[in-house]
Design a protein around this motif. Structure first.
Motif, PDB file in Angstrom:
ATOM      1  N   ALA A  20      17.936  -1.073  25.673  1.00 39.76           N
ATOM      2  CA  ALA A  20      17.071  -2.064  25.044  1.00 39.76           C
ATOM      3  C   ALA A  20      16.945  -1.736  23.566  1.00 39.76           C
ATOM      4  CB  ALA A  20      15.709  -2.076  25.733  1.00 39.76           C
ATOM      5  N   GLY A  21      16.264  -2.631  22.808  1.00 36.66           N
ATOM      6  CA  GLY A  21      16.127  -2.419  21.378  1.00 36.66           C
ATOM      7  C   GLY A  21      15.508  -1.072  21.059  1.00 36.66           C
ATOM      8  N   GLY A  22      16.049  -0.406  20.033  1.00 33.18           N
ATOM      9  CA  GLY A  22      15.575   0.925  19.673  1.00 33.18           C
ATOM     10  C   GLY A  22      14.723   0.901  18.421  1.00 33.18           C
ATOM     11  N   LYS A  23      14.531   2.082  17.862  1.00 33.89           N
ATOM     12  CA  LYS A  23      13.716   2.241  16.663  1.00 33.89           C
ATOM     13  C   LYS A  23      14.626   2.240  15.444  1.00 33.89           C
ATOM     14  CE  LYS A  23       9.862   4.942  14.824  1.00 33.89           C
ATOM     15  NZ  LYS A  23       9.021   6.155  14.999  1.00 33.89           N
ATOM     16  N   VAL A  24      14.291   1.396  14.457  1.00 38.21           N
ATOM     17  CA  VAL A  24      15.153   1.170  13.303  1.00 38.21           C
ATOM     18  C   VAL A  24      14.419   1.586  12.027  1.00 38.21           C
ATOM     19  CG1 VAL A  24      16.480  -0.540  11.997  1.00 38.21           C
ATOM     20  CG2 VAL A  24      16.216  -0.787  14.489  1.00 38.21           C
ATOM     21  N   LEU A  25      15.123   2.326  11.165  1.00 34.70           N
ATOM     22  CA  LEU A  25      14.627   2.636   9.824  1.00 34.70           C
ATOM     23  C   LEU A  25      15.378   1.754   8.839  1.00 34.70           C
ATOM     24  CD1 LEU A  25      12.978   4.277   7.780  1.00 34.70           C
ATOM     25  CD2 LEU A  25      14.842   5.972   7.778  1.00 34.70           C
ATOM     26  N   MET A  26      14.633   0.962   8.079  1.00 32.00           N
ATOM     27  CA  MET A  26      15.231   0.037   7.112  1.00 32.00           C
ATOM     28  C   MET A  26      14.836   0.481   5.704  1.00 32.00           C
ATOM     29  SD  MET A  26      14.862  -4.106   7.091  1.00 32.00           S
ATOM     30  CE  MET A  26      15.811  -5.138   5.987  1.00 32.00           C
ATOM     31  N   LEU A  27      15.836   0.808   4.889  1.00 31.46           N
ATOM     32  CA  LEU A  27      15.593   1.265   3.516  1.00 31.46           C
ATOM     33  C   LEU A  27      15.992   0.165   2.545  1.00 31.46           C
ATOM     34  CD1 LEU A  27      16.902   4.951   3.698  1.00 31.46           C
ATOM     35  CD2 LEU A  27      14.613   4.052   4.155  1.00 31.46           C
ATOM     36  N   LEU A  28      15.049  -0.233   1.686  1.00 30.59           N
ATOM     37  CA  LEU A  28      15.274  -1.304   0.727  1.00 30.59           C
ATOM     38  C   LEU A  28      15.375  -0.750  -0.686  1.00 30.59           C
ATOM     39  CD1 LEU A  28      12.741  -3.974   2.055  1.00 30.59           C
ATOM     40  CD2 LEU A  28      15.160  -3.708   2.634  1.00 30.59           C
ATOM     41  N   GLN A  29      15.979  -1.562  -1.575  1.00 31.50           N
ATOM     42  CA  GLN A  29      16.077  -1.183  -2.974  1.00 31.50           C
ATOM     43  C   GLN A  29      14.681  -1.010  -3.579  1.00 31.50           C
ATOM     44  OE1 GLN A  29      19.235  -0.838  -4.498  1.00 31.50           O
ATOM     45  NE2 GLN A  29      18.052   0.196  -6.073  1.00 31.50           N
ATOM     46  N   SER A  30      13.766  -1.861  -3.127  1.00 27.08           N
ATOM     47  CA  SER A  30      12.375  -1.766  -3.577  1.00 27.08           C
ATOM     48  C   SER A  30      11.483  -2.287  -2.462  1.00 27.08           C
ATOM     49  CB  SER A  30      12.161  -2.593  -4.857  1.00 27.08           C
ATOM     50  OG  SER A  30      10.781  -2.675  -5.169  1.00 27.08           O
ATOM     51  N   GLU A  31      10.341  -1.648  -2.282  1.00 29.22           N
ATOM     52  CA  GLU A  31       9.409  -2.102  -1.252  1.00 29.22           C
ATOM     53  C   GLU A  31       8.879  -3.498  -1.549  1.00 29.22           C
ATOM     54  OE1 GLU A  31       6.379   0.703  -0.385  1.00 29.22           O
ATOM     55  OE2 GLU A  31       7.754   2.400  -0.217  1.00 29.22           O
ATOM     56  N   LYS A  32       9.051  -3.963  -2.776  1.00 25.50           N
ATOM     57  CA  LYS A  32       8.643  -5.326  -3.121  1.00 25.50           C
ATOM     58  C   LYS A  32       9.539  -6.369  -2.449  1.00 25.50           C
ATOM     59  CE  LYS A  32       6.978  -3.871  -7.685  1.00 25.50           C
ATOM     60  NZ  LYS A  32       7.135  -4.031  -9.160  1.00 25.50           N
ATOM     61  N   ASN A  33      10.713  -5.932  -1.933  1.00 29.61           N
ATOM     62  CA  ASN A  33      11.669  -6.860  -1.318  1.00 29.61           C
ATOM     63  C   ASN A  33      11.419  -7.072   0.165  1.00 29.61           C
ATOM     64  OD1 ASN A  33      12.976  -7.065  -3.782  1.00 29.61           O
ATOM     65  ND2 ASN A  33      14.461  -5.455  -3.303  1.00 29.61           N
ATOM     66  N   ILE A  34      10.315  -6.557   0.686  1.00 27.22           N
ATOM     67  CA  ILE A  34      10.066  -6.645   2.127  1.00 27.22           C
ATOM     68  C   ILE A  34      10.064  -8.095   2.591  1.00 27.22           C
ATOM     69  CG2 ILE A  34       8.345  -6.256   3.920  1.00 27.22           C
ATOM     70  CD1 ILE A  34       7.598  -3.671   2.579  1.00 27.22           C
ATOM     71  N   ASP A  35       9.371  -8.966   1.855  1.00 26.39           N
ATOM     72  CA  ASP A  35       9.275 -10.369   2.268  1.00 26.39           C
ATOM     73  C   ASP A  35      10.609 -11.094   2.145  1.00 26.39           C
ATOM     74  OD1 ASP A  35       6.621 -10.015   2.795  1.00 26.39           O
ATOM     75  OD2 ASP A  35       5.940 -10.722   0.821  1.00 26.39           O
ATOM     76  N   ARG A  36      11.508 -10.566   1.324  1.00 23.89           N
ATOM     77  CA  ARG A  36      12.796 -11.226   1.117  1.00 23.89           C
ATOM     78  C   ARG A  36      13.637 -11.263   2.395  1.00 23.89           C
ATOM     79  NH1 ARG A  36      17.642  -8.902  -2.691  1.00 23.89           N
ATOM     80  NH2 ARG A  36      18.970 -10.781  -2.696  1.00 23.89           N
ATOM     81  N   PHE A  37      13.442 -10.277   3.272  1.00 23.27           N
ATOM     82  CA  PHE A  37      14.237 -10.195   4.508  1.00 23.27           C
ATOM     83  C   PHE A  37      13.373 -10.403   5.755  1.00 23.27           C
ATOM     84  CE2 PHE A  37      16.231  -7.431   1.326  1.00 23.27           C
ATOM     85  CZ  PHE A  37      17.497  -7.994   1.253  1.00 23.27           C
ATOM     86  N   SER A  38      12.252 -11.093   5.617  1.00 25.44           N
ATOM     87  CA  SER A  38      11.303 -11.223   6.732  1.00 25.44           C
ATOM     88  C   SER A  38      11.901 -11.983   7.915  1.00 25.44           C
ATOM     89  CB  SER A  38      10.020 -11.906   6.257  1.00 25.44           C
ATOM     90  OG  SER A  38      10.298 -13.195   5.734  1.00 25.44           O
ATOM     91  N   SER A  39      12.702 -13.015   7.665  1.00 26.27           N
ATOM     92  CA  SER A  39      13.310 -13.770   8.774  1.00 26.27           C
ATOM     93  C   SER A  39      14.265 -12.882   9.562  1.00 26.27           C
ATOM     94  CB  SER A  39      14.054 -14.995   8.241  1.00 26.27           C
ATOM     95  OG  SER A  39      13.168 -15.914   7.659  1.00 26.27           O
ATOM     96  N   PHE A  40      15.002 -12.052   8.851  1.00 26.63           N
ATOM     97  CA  PHE A  40      15.941 -11.134   9.497  1.00 26.63           C
ATOM     98  C   PHE A  40      15.199 -10.102  10.345  1.00 26.63           C
ATOM     99  CE2 PHE A  40      18.417  -7.092   9.008  1.00 26.63           C
ATOM    100  CZ  PHE A  40      19.466  -7.429   9.851  1.00 26.63           C
ATOM    101  N   THR A  41      14.179  -9.483   9.783  1.00 27.46           N
ATOM    102  CA  THR A  41      13.432  -8.460  10.527  1.00 27.46           C
ATOM    103  C   THR A  41      12.647  -9.070  11.680  1.00 27.46           C
ATOM    104  OG1 THR A  41      11.633  -8.625   8.913  1.00 27.46           O
ATOM    105  CG2 THR A  41      13.278  -6.906   8.556  1.00 27.46           C
ATOM    106  N   ASP A  42      12.118 -10.284  11.487  1.00 25.47           N
ATOM    107  CA  ASP A  42      11.387 -10.945  12.578  1.00 25.47           C
ATOM    108  C   ASP A  42      12.315 -11.231  13.759  1.00 25.47           C
ATOM    109  OD1 ASP A  42       9.111 -10.864  11.077  1.00 25.47           O
ATOM    110  OD2 ASP A  42       9.177 -12.974  10.460  1.00 25.47           O
ATOM    111  N   ALA A  43      13.549 -11.626  13.473  1.00 25.50           N
ATOM    112  CA  ALA A  43      14.509 -11.909  14.546  1.00 25.50           C
ATOM    113  C   ALA A  43      14.863 -10.631  15.301  1.00 25.50           C
ATOM    114  CB  ALA A  43      15.766 -12.554  13.972  1.00 25.50           C
ATOM    115  N   LEU A  44      15.013  -9.510  14.584  1.00 20.99           N
ATOM    116  CA  LEU A  44      15.307  -8.249  15.265  1.00 20.99           C
ATOM    117  C   LEU A  44      14.109  -7.775  16.081  1.00 20.99           C
ATOM    118  CD1 LEU A  44      17.294  -6.195  12.584  1.00 20.99           C
ATOM    119  CD2 LEU A  44      18.170  -7.492  14.528  1.00 20.99           C
ATOM    120  N   THR A  45      12.901  -7.982  15.553  1.00 19.94           N
ATOM    121  CA  THR A  45      11.698  -7.612  16.306  1.00 19.94           C
ATOM    122  C   THR A  45      11.601  -8.434  17.580  1.00 19.94           C
ATOM    123  OG1 THR A  45      10.550  -7.039  14.255  1.00 19.94           O
ATOM    124  CG2 THR A  45       9.189  -7.436  16.193  1.00 19.94           C
TER     125      THR A  45
END
Length: 425
Positions: A20-45
């Motif tokens: 089943a889905g595991g634990k993922v560490l996602m490293l971004l260029q800047s923490e300000k970019n979190i909302d930029r990939f929200s659709s992607f992370t929501d789909a994985l969640t």
């Protein structure tokens, strides 16, 4: 509830959690970019993954603690990173992969030398920093009407639905860096290739002649690598293709307005990369003589035997029977004496009936299965083959009747000669 039943429930629960889905560490260029990939992370969640998002310079970063890996998968969306905070470095990431874990690497034209070296360790050669993929025929026009010939509308996908899903009617938008993969690479697969009219170029440099390696389908936009330990890596030349902006775009391609297939493509490929799709598990290997259900310690030459193994495909933590006609069984002693495809019953059981060769020694059952998009299966089981014992041979063989007759005639002639010699003068 009995002890055996409890044990069975525990094993099933452990198997389900393993795939089943595991634990993922996602490293971004800047923490300000979190909302930029929200659709992607929501789909994985929604697919069952637990995602922890941090900046690549975070001083608390660590993948391993006291010899235990803290995460199952790693997402690197920091193309400019020359290093990482905390205890993460390139060697740690490679050890992470060597231990069977997975990495999704997204870069762009501003890729750092560290990220290019990491991709090279995976067997993917990224183009030089500053280069971009151009296509003056297959490009997308966004809603504002601006033409951008670096926003490629790609459709050339690998023929492996388990990796990418599809088929897609909409294009996949890409803006970023091309890569090349050696033609003799056994582990890397070009998942998304550039259109035939595309090319890679640094706009700050003059181009006297077209580039030789980064033109058309030779330019890989997204590359997937499956290591021999079944760890998976995906190198995407565009981190932007995972963003909300691209996911929700309505663009014009060749005069027709269309949505993009980026969300379905990126989420499906990421699930594959994180071993949530295309995972094969072989179990319950068994063999026996025909007419008997008991597994013997060995065989006798020319025995009729049956070999069976169960192969299940795991997707989203759910197991289903795997159906294929290209799994081969080899019966080997130095060289294969038997090499025949296994037959499946549609319920996940693959079997083969065959006659043991008329050669005695130590044999082994051997399955080495690799199908694009699926995890590798490698099984080995040793079994001895003995000759007939002295009391197991047939007493009278039809083919030996001439020899029986010759022996009987010699004895009869000897008796006749002795009788004649003794009783006649």
């Amino acid at each position: 509830m009995s002890r055996h039943l409890l044990l069975g429930v525990a094993l099933l629960a452990a198997l389900h959690s393993a795939y089943a889905g595991g634990k993922v560490l996602m490293l971004l260029q800047s923490e300000k970019n979190i909302d930029r990939f929200s659709s992607f992370t929501d789909a994985l969640t929604a697919a069952g993954f637990t995602i922890e998002i941090k900046g690549y310079k975070d001083s608390s970063l660590k993948l391993r603690e006291y010899g235990t890996w803290l995460y199952d998968d790693l997402v690197l969306f920091a193309p400019k990173a020359e290093g990482f905070g905390g205890s993460i470095d390139q060697q740690t990431i490679l050890d992470f992969v060597d231990s069977g874990h997975n990495v999704l690497l997204g870069v762009n034209s501003d890729v750092s030398e560290a990220m290019r070296n990491l991709a090279a360790e995976f067997g993917v050669d990224l183009d030089d920093r500053g280069t971009k993929v151009y296509d003056h025929f297959h490009y997308a026009v966004k809603e504002d009407g601006k033409q951008d010939h670096t926003l490629i509308a790609a459709t050339d996908l690998v023929d492996s639905p388990v990796m990418v899903g599809g088929p897609y009617k909409q294009p996949i938008l890409f803006r970023g860096l091309a890569a090349s993969v050696p033609s003799n690479s056994e582990l890397a697969t070009v998942v998304l290739s550039a259109p035939g009219t595309a090319y890679s170029h640094d706009p700050k440099k003059s181009m006297i002649e077209p580039p030789a390696l980064m033109v058309g389908a030779a330019a890989s936009l997204v590359t997937a690598v499956q290591a021999r330990n079944n760890a998976r890596m995906v190198v995407a030349g565009s981190v932007e293709m995972f963003s909300n902006d691209i996911f929700n775009s309505q663009v014009t391609v060749n005069g027709a307005s269309t949505a993009t297939a980026n969300k379905d493509f990126c989420v499906t490929l990421t699930r594959w990369a994180f071993q949530d799709r295309g995972v094969l598990v072989a179990s319950n290997l068994r063999h026996h003589l025909l007419g008997s259900e008991e597994q013997p310690w060995g065989y006798r030459v020319n025995d009729d035997v049956e070999f069976l193994v169960d192969v299940m495909e795991h997707e989203g933590g759910v197991a289903k029977p795997y159906k294929a006609d290209d799994i081969q069984l080899e019966f080997i002693m130095l060289n294969p004496y038997v090499r025949v495809p296994l037959q499946h019953d549609g319920q996940g059981t693959f079997s083969l009936r065959f006659k043991v060769p008329d050669v005695y020694g130590v044999f082994k059952y051997f399955i080495d299965y690799s199908h694009r998009g699926y995890s590798y299966i490698k099984l080995t089981h040793q079994v001895p083959v003995r000759p007939f014992k002295h009391d197991e041979y047939e007493r009278f063989l039809v083919c030996a009747y001439p020899y029986y007759a010759s022996a009987a005639s010699v004895m009869a002639a000897f008796f006749a000669l002795g009788f004649f010699f003794l009783y006649h003068k």
